[in-house]
Design an enzyme around this catalytic site. Structure first.
Site, short mmCIF file in Angstrom:
data_model
loop_
_atom_site.label_atom_id
_atom_site.label_comp_id
_atom_site.label_asym_id
_atom_site.label_seq_id
_atom_site.Cartn_x
_atom_site.Cartn_y
_atom_site.Cartn_z
N SER A 196 0.94 -1.61 -0.33
CA SER A 196 -0.22 -0.07 -0.49
C SER A 196 0.80 1.07 0.22
O SER A 196 2.22 1.02 0.08
CB SER A 196 -1.48 0.32 1.44
OG SER A 196 0.01 0.49 2.24
N LYS A 197 0.69 2.39 0.13
CA LYS A 197 0.93 3.60 -0.52
C LYS A 197 2.39 4.12 0.92
O LYS A 197 3.44 4.54 0.90
CB LYS A 197 -0.59 5.40 -0.28
CG LYS A 197 -0.85 5.55 -1.80
CD LYS A 197 -1.14 6.74 -1.20
CE LYS A 197 -2.08 6.41 -3.26
NZ LYS A 197 -2.90 7.12 -2.83
N ARG A 198 2.01 3.36 2.51
CA ARG A 198 2.67 3.48 2.82
C ARG A 198 3.87 2.72 2.98
O ARG A 198 4.58 3.56 3.01
CB ARG A 198 2.29 3.45 4.64
CG ARG A 198 1.83 1.74 4.95
CD ARG A 198 0.84 1.53 6.20
NE ARG A 198 0.54 -0.11 5.66
CZ ARG A 198 0.60 -0.76 6.20
NH1 ARG A 198 2.39 -0.98 6.88
NH2 ARG A 198 0.31 -1.80 6.19
N GLY A 256 5.64 2.97 -0.28
CA GLY A 256 6.31 3.65 -0.86
C GLY A 256 5.38 4.02 -1.99
O GLY A 256 4.20 3.55 -2.03
#
Ligand code: GLU
Length: 472
Positions: free
Chosen positions: A238-240, A242
């Site tokens: 997920s976005k966290r 990268g």
């Protein structure tokens, strides 16, 4: 054997993310490896969530990665007549039926099935009613209620489903629009797809799709369900962890060859080889070596591989992708950037020292522009009064140096060493800070030669002024 035909069918509900790009790559590589065909299909039947911006973003990402297609792009939203024809086939051959159960009734029977420990499924109440089309009728697939459906998966091995657990799923809604699993099958059949490699988040759809093939009397494709890409904490990427979008890596200065190499290696191996060119991947890719366990996305590994790809590239090939980064780093840059012999040499000096093109452009600043800004720490530490003598001495040597070339420059530095009794490092460090503003740079002879006499002398004089003001 017939030619392999693979496909990539993204849903245009966002950018092309890392996991999707890997699926596209596996299919593309397998088609290229076998000299088969690769089909691109846009699964945009969900009109509420599909956007043209996403379609454009997907094309842009595929183009950047160099993934080309032989057939398509097809858009599901333009193929409703084909789906209607296949729905009619299933109605005609008795594998589908109209159902007028209200959504409330369906929900009640599903809840009741769950309450008795079963799967939440429709009870088939309309199966034998022989209903025709009405205002609120859906069309359901008449699924077998006994026996098993088996995915002979090239990655996971056989996956067995009990047909008693599958339900008579809807293939056309009351407004006539076909549903997801149905259109995928119709497309795969009509586009001649014989190999389906996709994320294992689709495993639960596959038995339904297999049953549709059987009902339509069509041969099954080979299936391979690839484990998801996870973050270092083993949670779904997920976005966290990268950036998720492939083009974000372009914007951070990654090379497409490195991103491809990294993504393919995230779920496939060839011995312990890590670095692959695009051609090598095509030559060596095989379905047998797709891994059974999830790939863990590791930004540091991607960065290291990017550095290797930068190092291996021809300087001229780095020029075009580097330009936007140079322009960003050098506002007010004088003149056009040109890929001439000088530029190629500049790039060559930076190749061994750059993890990304962004990094390369940052380190390239001193080569361009009229002046150089000193990093405060570097100037304080290195441009001290003691540096004045060797710098001054070098100025004298360089004024008369002829030709102004790397080899002759070595002699000029040697002369300064002889005259001042200093080691090369004591001379090179102040010169480096004077010329680049920093304590780290490509080799000192290389940069002096590339900057040229006029710029070097200007910058050395400026450094002498700086040293002078410090000692006042
Ligand atoms: N459209 C699906 C997705 O984007 C892919 C479906 C498939 O591979 O069958 O996840």
């Amino acid at each position: 054997m017939d030619a392999i035909v693979t496909r990539f069918p993204p849903s245009p509900t966002g950018y092309l993310h890392v996991g999707g790009a890997r699926t596209a790559l596996f299919n593309w590589l397998y088609a290229r490896h076998t000299q088969g065909r690769f089909v691109l299909r846009i699964e945009d039947t969900d009109a509420k969530r599909s956007t043209q911006t996403s379609v454009d973003a997907i094309f842009e990402a595929l183009e950047w990665l160099g993934i080309d297609w032989d057939d398509g792009p097809y858009f599901q939203s333009r193929r409703f007549d084909v789906y209607a024809e296949y729905i009619q086939k299933l109605l005609d051959n008795g594998h589908a039926y109209y159902c007028d159960c209200s959504p409330e009734r369906v929900e009640t029977v599903r809840q009741a099935a769950m309450a008795t420990g079963g799967k939440p499924k429709y009870d088939g109440a309309c199966r034998e009613k022989g209903l025709g089309r009405g205002g609120d009728t859906v069309i359901r697939f008449k699924a077998p209620t006994t026996g098993t459906t088996v995915i002979e998966d090239v990655v996971k091995g056989d996956i067995v489903f009990q047909n008693s657990e599958l339900d008579d799923f809807v293939i056309a809604r009351s407004d006539g629009t076909p549903t997801y699993n149905f259109v995928v099958v119709v497309d795969d059949i009509t586009m001649g797809i014989n190999t389906v490699i996709r994320g294992d988040d689709h495993v639960m759809n596959t038995p339904k799709q297999i049953l549709l093939y059987h009902a339509l009397g069509e041969p099954l494709p080979a299936y391979g369900h690839v484990p998801m890409v996870l973050g270092p904490d083993r949670a779904r990427l997920s976005k966290r962890h990268g950036a998720m979008s492939v083009t974000a890596y372009r914007d951070m200065g990654y090379l497409p060859g490195a991103v491809i190499n990294y993504l393919v290696r995230l779920g496939w191996s060839h011995g312990d080889q890590e670095f692959f060119t695009r051609e090598e991947l095509i030559e060596k890719f095989s379905l047998e070596h797709i891994g059974k366990s999830a790939g863990i996305f590791d930004l540091e590994k991607l960065q290291a591989l990017n550095a290797d790809h930068i190092m291996a590239a021809k300087p001229a090939d780095l020029f075009a992708p580097l330009c936007p980064f140079l322009e960003k780093h050098m506002e007010g840059l004088q003149g056009e950037l040109k890929c001439d012999a000088w530029m190629e040499k500049v790039i060559e000096t930076l190749q061994p020292r750059s993890k990304t093109l962004e990094d390369m452009a940052d380190q390239a600043r001193f080569y361009f522009g009229d002046t150089v800004d000193y990093e405060e720490k570097a100037a304080k530490k290195i441009l001290k009064p003691a540096a004045a003598e060797p710098v001054q001495c070098l100025v004298e040597e360089l004024k008369q140096l002829d030709p102004f070339e790397e080899k002759a420059l070595e002699n000029a530095f040697q002369a300064v060493m002889d005259k001042t009794g200093l080691k090369l490092g004591k001379i090179a460090q102040p010169v480096r800070v004077a010329l680049t503003g920093r304590t780290a740079s490509p080799g000192i002879f290389e940069i002096v030669a590339l900057l040229g006499r006029k710029t070097v002398l200007q910058r050395l004089e400026k450094a002498l002024d700086y040293i002078q003001t410090r000692s006042e």
